[in-house]
Design a protein around this motif. Structure first.
Motif, PDB file in Angstrom:
ATOM      1  N   PRO A 140       1.311  10.693 -24.644  1.00 46.66           N
ATOM      2  CA  PRO A 140       0.982   9.504 -23.854  1.00 46.66           C
ATOM      3  C   PRO A 140       0.233   9.853 -22.571  1.00 46.66           C
ATOM      4  O   PRO A 140       0.403  10.927 -21.997  1.00 46.66           O
ATOM      5  N   LEU A 141      -0.573   8.919 -22.142  1.00 45.74           N
ATOM      6  CA  LEU A 141      -1.380   9.069 -20.935  1.00 45.74           C
ATOM      7  C   LEU A 141      -0.499   9.167 -19.683  1.00 45.74           C
ATOM      8  O   LEU A 141       0.510   8.478 -19.573  1.00 45.74           O
ATOM      9  N   LYS A 142      -0.885  10.038 -18.759  1.00 40.41           N
ATOM     10  CA  LYS A 142      -0.211  10.123 -17.470  1.00 40.41           C
ATOM     11  C   LYS A 142      -1.199   9.759 -16.364  1.00 40.41           C
ATOM     12  O   LYS A 142      -2.324  10.252 -16.333  1.00 40.41           O
ATOM     13  N   ILE A 143      -0.765   8.880 -15.467  1.00 37.56           N
ATOM     14  CA  ILE A 143      -1.564   8.495 -14.308  1.00 37.56           C
ATOM     15  C   ILE A 143      -0.709   8.707 -13.063  1.00 37.56           C
ATOM     16  O   ILE A 143       0.394   8.154 -12.964  1.00 37.56           O
ATOM     17  N   ASN A 144      -1.204   9.511 -12.157  1.00 35.57           N
ATOM     18  CA  ASN A 144      -0.470   9.840 -10.925  1.00 35.57           C
ATOM     19  C   ASN A 144       0.935  10.333 -11.232  1.00 35.57           C
ATOM     20  O   ASN A 144       1.910   9.993 -10.537  1.00 35.57           O
ATOM     21  N   GLY A 145       1.064  11.101 -12.319  1.00 39.41           N
ATOM     22  CA  GLY A 145       2.342  11.687 -12.678  1.00 39.41           C
ATOM     23  C   GLY A 145       3.256  10.799 -13.492  1.00 39.41           C
ATOM     24  O   GLY A 145       4.291  11.253 -13.989  1.00 39.41           O
ATOM     25  N   LYS A 146       2.907   9.527 -13.678  1.00 42.30           N
ATOM     26  CA  LYS A 146       3.732   8.584 -14.437  1.00 42.30           C
ATOM     27  C   LYS A 146       3.214   8.470 -15.862  1.00 42.30           C
ATOM     28  O   LYS A 146       2.014   8.379 -16.093  1.00 42.30           O
ATOM     29  N   THR A 147       4.123   8.447 -16.837  1.00 43.46           N
ATOM     30  CA  THR A 147       3.754   8.290 -18.246  1.00 43.46           C
ATOM     31  C   THR A 147       3.596   6.812 -18.579  1.00 43.46           C
ATOM     32  O   THR A 147       4.478   6.006 -18.287  1.00 43.46           O
ATOM     33  N   TYR A 148       2.475   6.460 -19.207  1.00 44.89           N
ATOM     34  CA  TYR A 148       2.182   5.073 -19.577  1.00 44.89           C
ATOM     35  C   TYR A 148       2.220   4.932 -21.096  1.00 44.89           C
ATOM     36  O   TYR A 148       1.528   5.645 -21.813  1.00 44.89           O
ATOM     37  N   THR A 149       3.024   3.991 -21.578  1.00 40.73           N
ATOM     38  CA  THR A 149       3.090   3.701 -23.010  1.00 40.73           C
ATOM     39  C   THR A 149       2.376   2.391 -23.293  1.00 40.73           C
ATOM     40  O   THR A 149       2.087   1.609 -22.392  1.00 40.73           O
ATOM     41  N   GLY A 150       2.105   2.143 -24.582  1.00 46.29           N
ATOM     42  CA  GLY A 150       1.420   0.911 -24.973  1.00 46.29           C
ATOM     43  C   GLY A 150       0.959   0.975 -26.407  1.00 46.29           C
ATOM     44  O   GLY A 150       1.369   1.844 -27.174  1.00 46.29           O
ATOM     45  N   GLY A 151       0.102   0.046 -26.797  1.00 43.34           N
ATOM     46  CA  GLY A 151      -0.470   0.024 -28.141  1.00 43.34           C
ATOM     47  C   GLY A 151      -1.977   0.003 -28.056  1.00 43.34           C
ATOM     48  O   GLY A 151      -2.547  -0.312 -27.002  1.00 43.34           O
ATOM     49  N   GLY A 152      -2.646   0.345 -29.126  1.00 40.42           N
ATOM     50  CA  GLY A 152      -4.103   0.412 -29.065  1.00 40.42           C
ATOM     51  C   GLY A 152      -4.769   0.153 -30.387  1.00 40.42           C
ATOM     52  O   GLY A 152      -4.130   0.140 -31.439  1.00 40.42           O
ATOM     53  N   SER A 153      -6.050  -0.085 -30.339  1.00 35.46           N
ATOM     54  CA  SER A 153      -6.858  -0.223 -31.547  1.00 35.46           C
ATOM     55  C   SER A 153      -8.183   0.492 -31.331  1.00 35.46           C
ATOM     56  O   SER A 153      -8.651   0.634 -30.207  1.00 35.46           O
ATOM     57  N   GLY A 154      -8.787   0.964 -32.402  1.00 29.81           N
ATOM     58  CA  GLY A 154     -10.054   1.667 -32.272  1.00 29.81           C
ATOM     59  C   GLY A 154     -10.664   1.977 -33.618  1.00 29.81           C
ATOM     60  O   GLY A 154     -10.180   1.528 -34.654  1.00 29.81           O
ATOM     61  N   GLN A 155     -11.744   2.741 -33.593  1.00 28.19           N
ATOM     62  CA  GLN A 155     -12.461   3.095 -34.814  1.00 28.19           C
ATOM     63  C   GLN A 155     -12.845   4.567 -34.806  1.00 28.19           C
ATOM     64  O   GLN A 155     -13.229   5.116 -33.779  1.00 28.19           O
ATOM     65  N   LEU A 156     -12.722   5.173 -35.970  1.00 32.52           N
ATOM     66  CA  LEU A 156     -13.161   6.547 -36.188  1.00 32.52           C
ATOM     67  C   LEU A 156     -14.314   6.512 -37.172  1.00 32.52           C
ATOM     68  O   LEU A 156     -14.201   5.913 -38.245  1.00 32.52           O
ATOM     69  N   GLY A 157     -15.440   7.129 -36.837  1.00 31.25           N
ATOM     70  CA  GLY A 157     -16.594   7.077 -37.725  1.00 31.25           C
ATOM     71  C   GLY A 157     -17.435   8.333 -37.699  1.00 31.25           C
ATOM     72  O   GLY A 157     -17.503   9.037 -36.685  1.00 31.25           O
ATOM     73  N   LEU A 158     -18.070   8.639 -38.820  1.00 29.98           N
ATOM     74  CA  LEU A 158     -18.998   9.757 -38.922  1.00 29.98           C
ATOM     75  C   LEU A 158     -20.353   9.302 -38.396  1.00 29.98           C
ATOM     76  O   LEU A 158     -20.979   8.396 -38.956  1.00 29.98           O
ATOM     77  N   ILE A 159     -20.835   9.912 -37.316  1.00 29.69           N
ATOM     78  CA  ILE A 159     -22.073   9.465 -36.678  1.00 29.69           C
ATOM     79  C   ILE A 159     -23.233  10.422 -36.910  1.00 29.69           C
ATOM     80  O   ILE A 159     -24.387  10.065 -36.667  1.00 29.69           O
ATOM     81  N   ASP A 160     -22.958  11.642 -37.353  1.00 28.21           N
ATOM     82  CA  ASP A 160     -24.003  12.618 -37.647  1.00 28.21           C
ATOM     83  C   ASP A 160     -23.590  13.352 -38.920  1.00 28.21           C
ATOM     84  O   ASP A 160     -22.777  14.281 -38.885  1.00 28.21           O
ATOM     85  N   GLU A 161     -24.161  12.937 -40.068  1.00 25.29           N
ATOM     86  CA  GLU A 161     -23.779  13.517 -41.349  1.00 25.29           C
ATOM     87  C   GLU A 161     -24.234  14.965 -41.482  1.00 25.29           C
ATOM     88  O   GLU A 161     -23.541  15.782 -42.104  1.00 25.29           O
ATOM     89  N   VAL A 162     -25.363  15.287 -40.909  1.00 22.44           N
ATOM     90  CA  VAL A 162     -25.899  16.645 -41.037  1.00 22.44           C
ATOM     91  C   VAL A 162     -24.984  17.656 -40.347  1.00 22.44           C
ATOM     92  O   VAL A 162     -24.682  18.715 -40.894  1.00 22.44           O
ATOM     93  N   ASN A 163     -24.529  17.319 -39.143  1.00 25.32           N
ATOM     94  CA  ASN A 163     -23.708  18.250 -38.361  1.00 25.32           C
ATOM     95  C   ASN A 163     -22.210  17.942 -38.435  1.00 25.32           C
ATOM     96  O   ASN A 163     -21.413  18.610 -37.777  1.00 25.32           O
ATOM     97  N   ASN A 164     -21.843  16.921 -39.218  1.00 24.98           N
ATOM     98  CA  ASN A 164     -20.441  16.533 -39.411  1.00 24.98           C
ATOM     99  C   ASN A 164     -19.759  16.215 -38.085  1.00 24.98           C
ATOM    100  O   ASN A 164     -18.678  16.721 -37.762  1.00 24.98           O
ATOM    101  N   VAL A 165     -20.386  15.319 -37.296  1.00 26.07           N
ATOM    102  CA  VAL A 165     -19.862  14.902 -36.003  1.00 26.07           C
ATOM    103  C   VAL A 165     -19.271  13.497 -36.119  1.00 26.07           C
ATOM    104  O   VAL A 165     -19.917  12.583 -36.653  1.00 26.07           O
TER     105      VAL A 165
END
Length: 352
Positions: free
Chosen positions: A145-170
């Motif tokens: 979990p993320l720490k800000i000024n020494g405090k641990t912050y919990t929560g939920g999230g959403s996002g996307q993972l994608g292949l953006i460069d097929e040649v270099n596998n990035v």
């Protein structure tokens, strides 16, 4: 390139609440049907896997100082000069509000590069690039979990993972995290520790431990000064369930709905259509029991990768017509039920 979209819904709730989380296979089926039934027209981008996770298995943020036992700092990498950040993914407006990091850490199977971060109220959005070896396919990245000024912050999230460069596998992983507590003003000492890389090699899913720690000082963006809020309080009936959209919030980088329902095992996304026919997908970002009633409060965040309209199009929308996709898991059977929106048009959401 194979186009893979996988929606992982592990609901973020308080520790004293007992609820059933959907399995990966169940939610993948739910999300695949949602896309198919609503015929979302994708913009010509690389395929990205949609994620919804809790802070126990989530990724966090930046730094100007890297602390890592495995790093080979003296070796240059492909990512050193590779540019792809939040302005390429979310909106060109992100550049104005983001803090640049652009630091590379080198590992045995992949190199990581944190590019930039936007901190807004209780929301934190960032992008990390993963330059993987040619023989592996990245499936996920985990952190403490993320720490800000020494405090641990919990929560939920959403996002996307994608292949953006097929040649270099990035790969690019962009994540928006909704923290339980408000982020303070002033200078913020931020700490992010990546702990594990998940990937496929020769058809086998593997996980590789890592120790990548980033620390840096930043401050909250000025997005709050350019944020518009529209009170809605509209209730929609979908089969046997009701969902209330309380408020619509939009800024130059992203948008979200605050909503609630009265069933713990109800998961939902919303696809909206504006007066020009543009579509906007909002994914469930977090869900938790209300402190004052039996309802379950939720945040739905704008997902530009599965939308035909941009954040600028959404800002100019006069009204939105919603379509709901629900998934319900009865406590007795434990089997996911995918619920379709009934025929007919829902009441318009008036924005202007």
């Amino acid at each position: 390139m194979n186009k893979i979209y996988k929606h992982l819904n592990r609901i973020n709730i308080e520790e004293d609440y007992e609820g059933e989380a959907l399995s990966n296979d169940e939610v993948n089926d739910y999300f695949q049907q949602f896309k198919s039934n609503n015929r979302i027209k994708k913009k010509p981008k690389k395929a990205r896997k949609s994620l919804f996770v809790t802070a126990a298995a989530i990724l966090f943020f930046m730094t100007s100082v890297a602390l890592n036992d495995d790093i080979q700092a003296s070796v240059s990498t492909f990512l050193d000069d590779f540019s792809y950040n939040l302005s390429n993914i979310i909106s060109p407006n992100a550049t104005e509000y983001a803090t640049e990091v652009n630091q590379v850490i080198r590992f045995e199977n992949a190199d990581l590069k944190l590019t930039d971060i936007v901190i807004d109220d209780q929301f934190v959005t960032y992008n990390v690039l993963i330059d993987a070896h040619d023989d592996i396919k990245v499936n996920g990245l985990y952190s403490k979990p993320l720490k800000i000024n020494g405090k641990t912050y919990t929560g939920g999230g959403s996002g996307q993972l994608g292949l953006i460069d097929e040649v270099n596998n990035v790969y690019s992983l962009v994540m928006t995290e909704r923290l339980e507590d408000a982020i303070p003003e002033g200078d913020l000492n931020i700490r992010l520790a990546f702990t594990e890389l998940s990937y496929f090699k020769e058809g086998t899913e593997l996980r590789k431990k890592m120790n990548a720690v980033y620390e840096f000082t930043a401050s909250k963006s000025l997005l709050a000064q350019n944020t518009n809020q529209v009170a809605l309080n509209q209730t929609f009936s979908i089969g046997d369930f009701e969902i209330t959209l309380e408020e619509f919030i939009i800024n130059p980088v992203t948008a979200r709905f605050e909503s609630y329902a009265f069933n713990a095992n109800l998961v939902y996304d919303i696809l909206l259509i504006d007066q020009e026919g543009m579509t906007y997908l909002f994914n469930l970002t977090s869900k938790r029991p209300s402190e004052t009633s039996e309802r379950f409060d939720a945040i739905l965040s704008f997902n530009p990768d599965f939308s035909t309209g941009t954040i600028d199009d959404l800002k100019n929308a006069e009204y939105l017509i919603p379509e709901f996709k629900l998934s319900y898991t009865p406590e007795k059977s434990g089997e996911v039920q995918n619920l379709e929106s009934p025929s007919g048009e829902y009441e318009k959401i008036i924005l202007k």
